[in-house]
Design a protein around this motif. Structure first.
Motif, mmCIF file in Angstrom:
data_model
loop_
_atom_site.group_PDB
_atom_site.id
_atom_site.type_symbol
_atom_site.label_atom_id
_atom_site.label_comp_id
_atom_site.label_asym_id
_atom_site.label_seq_id
_atom_site.Cartn_x
_atom_site.Cartn_y
_atom_site.Cartn_z
ATOM 1 N N ASN A 81 0.826 -1.051 0.031
ATOM 2 C CA ASN A 81 -0.095 0.201 -0.309
ATOM 3 C C ASN A 81 0.890 1.292 0.036
ATOM 4 O OD1 ASN A 81 -2.294 -1.578 0.141
ATOM 5 N ND2 ASN A 81 -2.574 -1.569 2.226
ATOM 6 N N VAL A 82 1.927 1.127 0.716
ATOM 7 C CA VAL A 82 2.696 2.555 0.699
ATOM 8 C C VAL A 82 3.520 2.482 -0.317
ATOM 9 C CG1 VAL A 82 4.842 3.281 1.875
ATOM 10 C CG2 VAL A 82 3.092 2.434 3.287
ATOM 11 N N LEU A 83 3.970 1.513 -1.252
ATOM 12 C CA LEU A 83 4.552 1.758 -2.638
ATOM 13 C C LEU A 83 3.588 2.285 -3.751
ATOM 14 C CD1 LEU A 83 6.532 1.266 -4.612
ATOM 15 C CD2 LEU A 83 5.729 -1.095 -5.028
ATOM 16 N N LEU A 84 2.473 1.884 -3.533
ATOM 17 C CA LEU A 84 1.338 2.413 -4.420
ATOM 18 C C LEU A 84 1.032 3.938 -4.359
ATOM 19 C CD1 LEU A 84 -0.965 -0.775 -5.297
ATOM 20 C CD2 LEU A 84 1.229 0.048 -6.322
ATOM 21 N N ALA A 85 1.027 4.240 -2.945
ATOM 22 C CA ALA A 85 0.646 5.482 -2.807
ATOM 23 C C ALA A 85 1.902 6.568 -2.911
ATOM 24 C CB ALA A 85 0.206 5.511 -1.150
ATOM 25 N N TRP A 86 2.905 5.965 -2.525
ATOM 26 C CA TRP A 86 4.108 6.688 -2.777
ATOM 27 C C TRP A 86 4.342 7.061 -4.408
ATOM 28 C CZ3 TRP A 86 8.671 6.342 -5.401
ATOM 29 C CH2 TRP A 86 9.954 7.312 -4.952
ATOM 30 N N THR A 90 -4.241 6.103 -6.161
ATOM 31 C CA THR A 90 -5.084 6.178 -5.125
ATOM 32 C C THR A 90 -6.258 5.362 -5.427
ATOM 33 O OG1 THR A 90 -6.265 8.331 -6.107
ATOM 34 C CG2 THR A 90 -4.458 8.518 -4.459
ATOM 35 N N ASP A 91 -7.176 5.113 -4.460
ATOM 36 C CA ASP A 91 -8.554 4.574 -4.699
ATOM 37 C C ASP A 91 -8.274 3.189 -5.519
ATOM 38 O OD1 ASP A 91 -11.244 4.039 -4.464
ATOM 39 O OD2 ASP A 91 -11.708 4.969 -6.429
ATOM 40 N N THR A 104 -6.874 4.856 -9.439
ATOM 41 C CA THR A 104 -6.638 6.436 -9.941
ATOM 42 C C THR A 104 -5.361 7.036 -9.626
ATOM 43 O OG1 THR A 104 -9.095 6.614 -9.351
ATOM 44 C CG2 THR A 104 -7.877 8.589 -9.652
ATOM 45 N N PRO A 105 -4.988 7.542 -10.649
ATOM 46 C CA PRO A 105 -5.240 7.034 -12.118
ATOM 47 C C PRO A 105 -4.508 5.744 -12.564
ATOM 48 C CG PRO A 105 -2.843 8.399 -12.035
ATOM 49 C CD PRO A 105 -3.157 8.229 -10.532
ATOM 50 N N GLU A 106 -4.758 5.518 -13.716
ATOM 51 C CA GLU A 106 -4.532 4.153 -14.135
ATOM 52 C C GLU A 106 -3.164 3.791 -14.311
ATOM 53 O OE1 GLU A 106 -6.684 2.440 -17.283
ATOM 54 O OE2 GLU A 106 -8.765 2.480 -16.382
#
Length: 289
Positions: A81-86, A90-91, A104-106
């Motif tokens: 989750n942190v990797l993707l958020a960094w 989102t969402d 979001t975004p793709e």
């Protein structure tokens, strides 16, 4: 050692990113040919393995017919989750199989600093967002410095204690030394959401069955993968686990690459149903196969 700078986009829809693996699509897919070792490319993109780190497994198959995972609520999902958020996603929505169904975004733009490909055809790289500093043309061979590493997701995850250090021989010594220091600091801090808060790699993992590994014990992923395969093949007794480790192709050194050791049975203690790694993981450098 120079690395190849490649600019492009991260994409996660339809894939199963975890804390150290994500999909990357270069702006110019022909640049994959510049990465040593042979990157496995599909539809222009390839899977990345984040250099110098190893996250808890969210979907490891190995020898089993079904995927196994490490404790999802004790760090496996946190690193992902942190990797993707960094990176800027989102969402993020997923199915029950860990596959992303929407985000979001793709895609998110960024860059990688690639050193080569591993035996699975994944590109081994440092993962950056936005534009690198200093900037250079995509496809350029660049000397990667410690400050450049500090701009990457690899460093972010390691400094927060969300992943383990796991070093291979392709990683330049200067970068390895800095990442080892970062890992030691994170281990000393033991933030509540870090792997170090619950890690039993060096104190001893008491293993009753596969469920101990998947639901309770936070250990080095490299050791988890061997244990998960062994338990699925041979059952709960660990009597033959040292022999199992001896049969694998792990080769490593500590300070001098001229003197290597084959087999983790030399550094892993097995006493009854307890498994313990003796040296600090950041002191071990594995040979890239």
């Amino acid at each position: 050692m120079p690395m190849i700078l490649i600019k492009g986009s991260y994409l996660i829809k339809g894939f199963e990113p975890d804390g150290d693996t994500i999909r990357f699509l270069p702006d110019d897919p022909t640049l994959w040919s510049k990465v040593p070792g042979g990157v496995k490319v599909r539809d222009g993109g390839a899977s990345l393995r984040l250099d110098g780190i190893d996250a808890l497994e969210t979907h490891y198959q190995g020898v089993g017919p079904e995927f196994a995972h490490q404790p999802l609520d004790l760090g496996a999902h946190a690193a992902r989750n942190v990797l993707l958020a960094w990176l800027g996603f989102t969402d993020v929505q997923r199915g029950g199989d860990e596959k992303v169904t929407s985000a979001t975004p793709e895609t998110v733009s960024g860059y990688i600093l690639a050193s080569g490909a591993d035996k699975f055809g994944r590109c081994v790289a440092f993962v950056g967002r936005g534009t690198p500093d200093p900037d250079a043309a995509s496809g350029t061979s660049v000397m990667v410095t410690v400050p450049m590493v500090h701009q990457t997701a690899n460093h972010e995850l390691l400094s927060r204690g969300l992943v383990y250090p796991t070093f291979f021989s392709n990683l330049p010594e200067e970068l390895r030394v800095d990442m080892a220091a970062t890992a030691r600091q994170a281990r000393a801090t033991k933030a509540p959401d870090s792997v170090w808060a619950n890690d039993v790699t060096h104190t001893g993992a008491v293993i009753e069955d596969l469920g101990s590994l998947t639901d309770q014990l936070v250990i080095l992923p490299k050791l988890f993968r061997s244990l998960a395969d062994y338990l699925r093949l041979f059952g709960p007794s660990l009597d033959a686990f040292p022999a199992f480790l001896a049969g694998k192709d792990d080769e490593y050194f500590f300070s001098d690459p001229r003197f290597t050791t084959k087999g983790l049975q030399h550094v892993v203690d097995v006493i009854g149903n307890t498994v313990k790694l003796r040296p600090a993981i950041e002191d071990i450098v594995f040979l890239e196969k």
